[in-house]
Design a protein around this motif. Structure first.
Motif, mmCIF file in Angstrom:
data_model
loop_
_atom_site.group_PDB
_atom_site.id
_atom_site.type_symbol
_atom_site.label_atom_id
_atom_site.label_comp_id
_atom_site.label_asym_id
_atom_site.label_seq_id
_atom_site.Cartn_x
_atom_site.Cartn_y
_atom_site.Cartn_z
ATOM 1 N N GLU A 170 0.834 -1.205 0.000
ATOM 2 C CA GLU A 170 0.000 0.000 0.000
ATOM 3 C C GLU A 170 0.867 1.253 0.000
ATOM 4 N N GLY A 364 -7.279 0.645 1.851
ATOM 5 C CA GLY A 364 -7.033 1.537 2.985
ATOM 6 C C GLY A 364 -8.135 2.473 3.398
ATOM 7 N N SER A 368 -5.656 5.596 3.227
ATOM 8 C CA SER A 368 -5.156 5.975 1.899
ATOM 9 C C SER A 368 -5.236 7.479 1.711
#
Length: 385
Positions: A170, A364, A368
């Motif tokens: 990520e 996420g 995110s």
């Protein structure tokens, strides 16, 4: 790194198994699948793997509807091996269950948030978690923006800490949004400006093009003095919308808003709808119109980096989901490095079978958005101490 020297050691893996359940059955196992690479690697290395997660918001109470028990058999099925279930996540019950693990075996503990100490980052609760393990791996990017006991506090009691493969992936993929190959196109949707104000403020001067959809577009249109009918508008955020637009303009960036709209008199299945360029009184915007979808798709073709988070309309109703679907197809067709996050955006990608054409599907959510803003994530910072 996470699998080095872990044979026969108790490795506590903070995973994100916050999956949707209906009638005790998992309706979308995306997050379970995303956790597999780290778990498989540790199990192959002979670790005794302790999997912990939250599910929903039980607010420190033991509520059966938020139990992680239904997740254990699905996790076992995907791993191809048995996974035991611990009736608690701390204390003697958890310790005894973990003691029965052999090398290469795994246990899933009960919902961390059944204890109020989890979200409070309570030192005693964090210590109780740490007492179950020799090493700690954080693979829950979706909660990395929270300073909770299982994402931050636990690391103060263990010397052996590491990031899992999902968390590493990520960070690596979202870094391309922070440090993009230009032009960078950011497409943001959702209901409220207030929910995404911070990311709007951060990305308006950063993205070459910021395209806005969803109900929050109507607050921006109202800020321009355009008719919005009965659409959802946040009057107390109109000045914020003007400030975001001005920030983009001063930085030489382009902020795009819908120029046509799907409107309806009510938000309901079967409600009459039509496409308009100006929203009439008594009608509300429920999706971006076809011309707007084409404009956003054209921008996706020009972009070299693309970040999309949030639906373009009322995605839950099929008649109002076409704009979101068109943006999903545009993101998939683009040659840009593409990152897609947010539940409805991911659902659109997956429903259309386009997942393999997106560079990275981010699990996420809020993490995110905070990371692409350049904010420090407590769960990541805790691993770097």
């Amino acid at each position: 790194m996470i699998a080095r020297g872990v044979r026969d050691k108790r490795v506590f893996v903070r995973a994100d198994l916050n999956v949707p359940l209906r009638g005790g059955a998992i309706t979308d196992d995306t997050r379970v699948r995303a956790s597999l690479p780290t778990l498989q690697r540790l199990m192959r290395a002979g670790a005794r793997v302790i999997v912990a997660s939250h599910l929903g918001r039980p607010k420190g109470q033991r509520k059966p509807e938020y139990s992680l028990r239904p997740v254990a058999p699905r996790l076992a099925e995907l791993l191809g091996t048995g996974v035991s279930f611990g009736e608690d996540c701390i204390g003697p019950v958890a310790a005894r269950a973990i003691a029965e693990l052999g090398p290469g075996q795994a246990i899933l503990l009960e919902n961390l948030r059944f204890h109020a100490g989890e979200e409070d980052d309570d030192p005693d609760f964090a210590k109780a978690l740490a007492e179950l393990a020799d090493c700690y791996v954080n693979d829950a990017f979706g909660t990395a923006h929270r300073a909770h006991a299982s994402t931050a506090g636990i690391t103060r009691h263990l010397d052996c800490v590491a990031a899992g493969e999902l968390l590493e992936s990520e960070l690596e993929h979202l870094r391309v949004v922070r440090e993009p190959v230009r032009p960078l196109l950011v497409i943001l949707g959702g209901a409220k400006v207030s929910d995404k104000l911070a990311v709007l403020e951060a990305l308006a001067p950063h993205a070459d093009v910021l395209a806005i959809g969803g109900a929050m577009a109507y607050t921006f249109l109202a800020a321009r003095g355009e008719p919005v009918g009965a659409s959802l508008v946040e009057p107390d955020r109109i000045e914020d919308a003007r400030r975001v637009a001005l920030a983009a303009e001063k930085s030489g960036r382009r902020l795009l808003l819908p120029t046509d709209h799907v409107v309806a008199e009510k938000i309901a299945d079967g409600a009459a709808s039509r496409v308009v360029s100006a929203i009439p009184d008594g009608w509300m915007g429920v999706d971006i119109g076809p011309e707007t979808a084409k404009r956003y798709a054209a921008e996706a073709q020009q972009a070299r980096t693309l970040f999309w988070n949030g639906p373009m309309g009322v995605f839950e109703i099929a008649a109002f989901a076409r704009g979101t679907a068109e943006v999903a197809r545009a993101a998939a067709a683009s040659a840009a490095t593409s990152v897609v996050g947010g539940g409805d955006s991911l659902a659109a990608i997956n429903q259309l079978g386009l997942g393999d054409r997106i560079t990275h599907l981010s699990t996420g959510g809020g993490a995110s958005l905070e990371y692409v803003q350049g904010l420090e994530l407590p769960g990541v910072a805790a691993l770097e101490r």
